[in-house]
Design a protein around this motif. Structure first.
Motif, PDB file in Angstrom:
ATOM      1  N   THR A  87       0.822  -1.209   0.000  1.00  0.00           N
ATOM      2  CA  THR A  87       0.000   0.000   0.000  1.00  0.00           C
ATOM      3  C   THR A  87       0.855   1.259   0.000  1.00  0.00           C
ATOM      4  O   THR A  87       0.604   2.209  -0.752  1.00  0.00           O
ATOM      5  CB  THR A  87      -0.930   0.005   1.220  1.00  0.00           C
ATOM      6  OG1 THR A  87      -1.785  -1.149   1.174  1.00  0.00           O
ATOM      7  CG2 THR A  87      -1.790   1.261   1.236  1.00  0.00           C
ATOM      8  N   VAL A  88       1.897   1.282   0.838  1.00  0.00           N
ATOM      9  CA  VAL A  88       2.789   2.442   0.906  1.00  0.00           C
ATOM     10  C   VAL A  88       3.480   2.677  -0.431  1.00  0.00           C
ATOM     11  O   VAL A  88       3.562   3.812  -0.920  1.00  0.00           O
ATOM     12  CB  VAL A  88       3.829   2.257   2.034  1.00  0.00           C
ATOM     13  CG1 VAL A  88       4.893   3.357   1.975  1.00  0.00           C
ATOM     14  CG2 VAL A  88       3.154   2.262   3.396  1.00  0.00           C
ATOM     15  N   VAL A  89       3.981   1.602  -1.029  1.00  0.00           N
ATOM     16  CA  VAL A  89       4.685   1.726  -2.310  1.00  0.00           C
ATOM     17  C   VAL A  89       3.732   2.211  -3.399  1.00  0.00           C
ATOM     18  O   VAL A  89       4.075   3.093  -4.206  1.00  0.00           O
ATOM     19  CB  VAL A  89       5.327   0.384  -2.719  1.00  0.00           C
ATOM     20  CG1 VAL A  89       5.926   0.474  -4.116  1.00  0.00           C
ATOM     21  CG2 VAL A  89       6.398  -0.020  -1.707  1.00  0.00           C
ATOM     22  N   GLU A  90       2.509   1.669  -3.415  1.00  0.00           N
ATOM     23  CA  GLU A  90       1.548   2.066  -4.440  1.00  0.00           C
ATOM     24  C   GLU A  90       1.148   3.532  -4.284  1.00  0.00           C
ATOM     25  O   GLU A  90       1.028   4.265  -5.272  1.00  0.00           O
ATOM     26  CB  GLU A  90       0.310   1.169  -4.357  1.00  0.00           C
ATOM     27  CG  GLU A  90      -0.717   1.475  -5.438  1.00  0.00           C
ATOM     28  CD  GLU A  90      -1.916   0.544  -5.371  1.00  0.00           C
ATOM     29  OE1 GLU A  90      -2.819   0.694  -6.213  1.00  0.00           O
ATOM     30  OE2 GLU A  90      -1.939  -0.328  -4.476  1.00  0.00           O
ATOM     31  N   GLU A  91       0.950   3.991  -3.038  1.00  0.00           N
ATOM     32  CA  GLU A  91       0.587   5.386  -2.813  1.00  0.00           C
ATOM     33  C   GLU A  91       1.723   6.330  -3.193  1.00  0.00           C
ATOM     34  O   GLU A  91       1.486   7.452  -3.652  1.00  0.00           O
ATOM     35  CB  GLU A  91       0.203   5.582  -1.346  1.00  0.00           C
ATOM     36  CG  GLU A  91      -1.104   4.903  -0.961  1.00  0.00           C
ATOM     37  CD  GLU A  91      -1.399   5.032   0.525  1.00  0.00           C
ATOM     38  OE1 GLU A  91      -0.487   5.477   1.264  1.00  0.00           O
ATOM     39  OE2 GLU A  91      -2.520   4.670   0.948  1.00  0.00           O
ATOM     40  N   THR A  92       2.952   5.878  -3.029  1.00  0.00           N
ATOM     41  CA  THR A  92       4.105   6.722  -3.341  1.00  0.00           C
ATOM     42  C   THR A  92       4.363   6.798  -4.837  1.00  0.00           C
ATOM     43  O   THR A  92       4.635   7.882  -5.388  1.00  0.00           O
ATOM     44  CB  THR A  92       5.360   6.192  -2.625  1.00  0.00           C
ATOM     45  OG1 THR A  92       5.114   6.097  -1.226  1.00  0.00           O
ATOM     46  CG2 THR A  92       6.545   7.111  -2.879  1.00  0.00           C
ATOM     47  N   ILE A 123      13.160   6.280  -6.340  1.00  0.00           N
ATOM     48  CA  ILE A 123      13.778   5.421  -5.324  1.00  0.00           C
ATOM     49  C   ILE A 123      13.867   6.159  -3.993  1.00  0.00           C
ATOM     50  O   ILE A 123      13.524   5.619  -2.931  1.00  0.00           O
ATOM     51  CB  ILE A 123      15.181   4.970  -5.780  1.00  0.00           C
ATOM     52  CG1 ILE A 123      15.067   4.013  -6.967  1.00  0.00           C
ATOM     53  CG2 ILE A 123      15.927   4.289  -4.631  1.00  0.00           C
ATOM     54  CD1 ILE A 123      16.394   3.637  -7.579  1.00  0.00           C
ATOM     55  N   TYR A 124      14.296   7.427  -4.039  1.00  0.00           N
ATOM     56  CA  TYR A 124      14.436   8.211  -2.818  1.00  0.00           C
ATOM     57  C   TYR A 124      13.084   8.408  -2.142  1.00  0.00           C
ATOM     58  O   TYR A 124      12.954   8.244  -0.924  1.00  0.00           O
ATOM     59  CB  TYR A 124      15.051   9.580  -3.139  1.00  0.00           C
ATOM     60  CG  TYR A 124      15.164  10.481  -1.934  1.00  0.00           C
ATOM     61  CD1 TYR A 124      16.176  10.297  -0.984  1.00  0.00           C
ATOM     62  CD2 TYR A 124      14.243  11.514  -1.738  1.00  0.00           C
ATOM     63  CE1 TYR A 124      16.265  11.113   0.130  1.00  0.00           C
ATOM     64  CE2 TYR A 124      14.322  12.337  -0.628  1.00  0.00           C
ATOM     65  CZ  TYR A 124      15.339  12.138   0.302  1.00  0.00           C
ATOM     66  OH  TYR A 124      15.418  12.945   1.410  1.00  0.00           O
ATOM     67  N   ALA A 125      12.038   8.726  -2.937  1.00  0.00           N
ATOM     68  CA  ALA A 125      10.709   8.944  -2.376  1.00  0.00           C
ATOM     69  C   ALA A 125      10.156   7.665  -1.740  1.00  0.00           C
ATOM     70  O   ALA A 125       9.546   7.698  -0.662  1.00  0.00           O
ATOM     71  CB  ALA A 125       9.765   9.446  -3.471  1.00  0.00           C
TER      72      ALA A 125
END
Length: 351
Positions: A87-92, A123-125
């Motif tokens: 979820t975190v990766v998808e939102e980012t 990658i940084y975000a």
């Protein structure tokens, strides 16, 4: 005269008495008409190959990041779960990650996230979002997140691995064909190579049908199982060669009957070899899944389990029946078979 429930070595049945399955397996008296039912097994193997080829052509494979290229993010797992990480990766990023998995056990557990190729800013975000959400702390007390993978290099490397695998496969098949032709005869070489192709196509088809990820370990495992399949086939062919040596002058049994007897005599050995080969691989699967997590060990174990099963099947139900089918085109074999059948018909008429 045979014992009750057995079949004579000349292919004729003894008194029609019930006999247990295990007794027939262990005695190896030719009670299982494998060669005689070769058309059924040819249809079965043909259907399996057709299904596997259709899946390979229309469904394709699920290639790992080593072949497709992309980015892998890893961090200590802590109390994170795959759903929250995804979820975190998808939102980012605005896109779903390709895979999210937890690898390892105890304090060594880590989260692996595979995505498409990311820029430095992405990658940084993503790293920043994961740190803020989960506060991953390594054993040293420092945050440990790394990004690896380059799309162009990974695709090039994956192509090189595939090319080298194909070259190795071709060289292996040429060597196998030459060895079996010298050790036995060319018909056994053809049957053995066809069985090897069946093993490769079937194993690849299973990976395509079930969507298993193809990794470098999968390629290594695929080449490894060919040796097992060849070993099992050579064992059966050696027994066939022993039983049929001088069969041209025999009037008691046909080439097909002696070949079927050879399969029966090595059947229990094939079962034992397969069981002994699969047991440590199942243990490896348990270690890979429950202790170390999904990874290279799982890829290596799965392809070998599938390959051993298909290799055993092909050595019993494909290689020898195909050999007999090819052998029956030989004029000498035709004459010998006709002589045996004529002798039996004469004996039956006399009786």
């Amino acid at each position: 005269m045979s014992a009750p429930g057995t079949i004579d070595t000349d292919g004729t049945a003894g008194p029609d008495q019930p006999e247990s399955l295990f007794n027939r397996l262990y005695t190896g008296t030719g009670a299982f008409p494998i060669v005689q039912r070769r058309r059924l097994y040819f249809l079965l193997t043909g259907a399996i190959v057709a299904i596997c080829l259709a899946s390979i052509i229309f469904r394709g494979f699920t290639f790992g990041i080593d072949f497709t290229g992309g980015t892998k993010l890893t961090m200590p797992a802590g109390d994170a779960d795959t759903g929250r990480v995804a979820t975190v990766v998808e939102e980012t990023l605005g896109q779903e990650p390709q895979t999210v998995q937890i690898v390892g056990a105890g304090n060594a557990r880590i989260v692996e996230v595979e995505t498409g190729f990311l820029t430095s800013d992405e990658i940084y975000a993503t790293k920043l979002a994961l740190v803020e959400e989960f506060q991953p702390v390594a054993a040293s007390g420092e945050v440990s997140i790394e990004a690896v993978g380059d799309s162009a290099r990974s695709e090039s490397w994956g192509g090189q691995v595939t090319q080298q695998m194909i070259i190795a496969l071709v060289v292996f098949i040429v060597i196998v064909f030459g060895y079996m032709a010298l050790r036995f005869e060319w018909r056994m070489s053809v049957a053995g190579v066809v069985a090897l192709f069946f093993d490769v196509i079937t194993t690849a088809g299973v990976y395509s049908l079930l969507g298993f990820e193809v990794s470098p370990a999968t390629v290594i495992g695929l080449l490894t199982i060919l040796g097992f399949s060849l070993y099992d086939t050579v064992i059966v062919f050696d027994k066939v060669d022993e039983n049929t040596r001088g069969s041209k002058h025999s009037s008691s049994s046909t080439y097909a009957e002696e070949a079927n007897l050879a399969v029966n005599q090595t059947l229990m050995r094939s079962i034992h070899t397969t069981t002994i080969g699969i047991l440590p691989l199942l243990a490896l699967l348990v270690v890979a899944v429950w202790i170390l997590g999904v990874g290279t060990l799982l890829d290596l174990a799965i392809v070998q389990v599938v390959g051993i099963i298909t290799g055993t099947f092909s050595s019993i139900f494909l290689a020898t029946p195909l050999l007999v089918w090819l052998k029956e085109f030989d004029p000498a074999t035709k004459r010998q078979t006709a002589k045996v059948l004529a002798r039996r018909e004469k004996a039956g008429a006399t009786a």
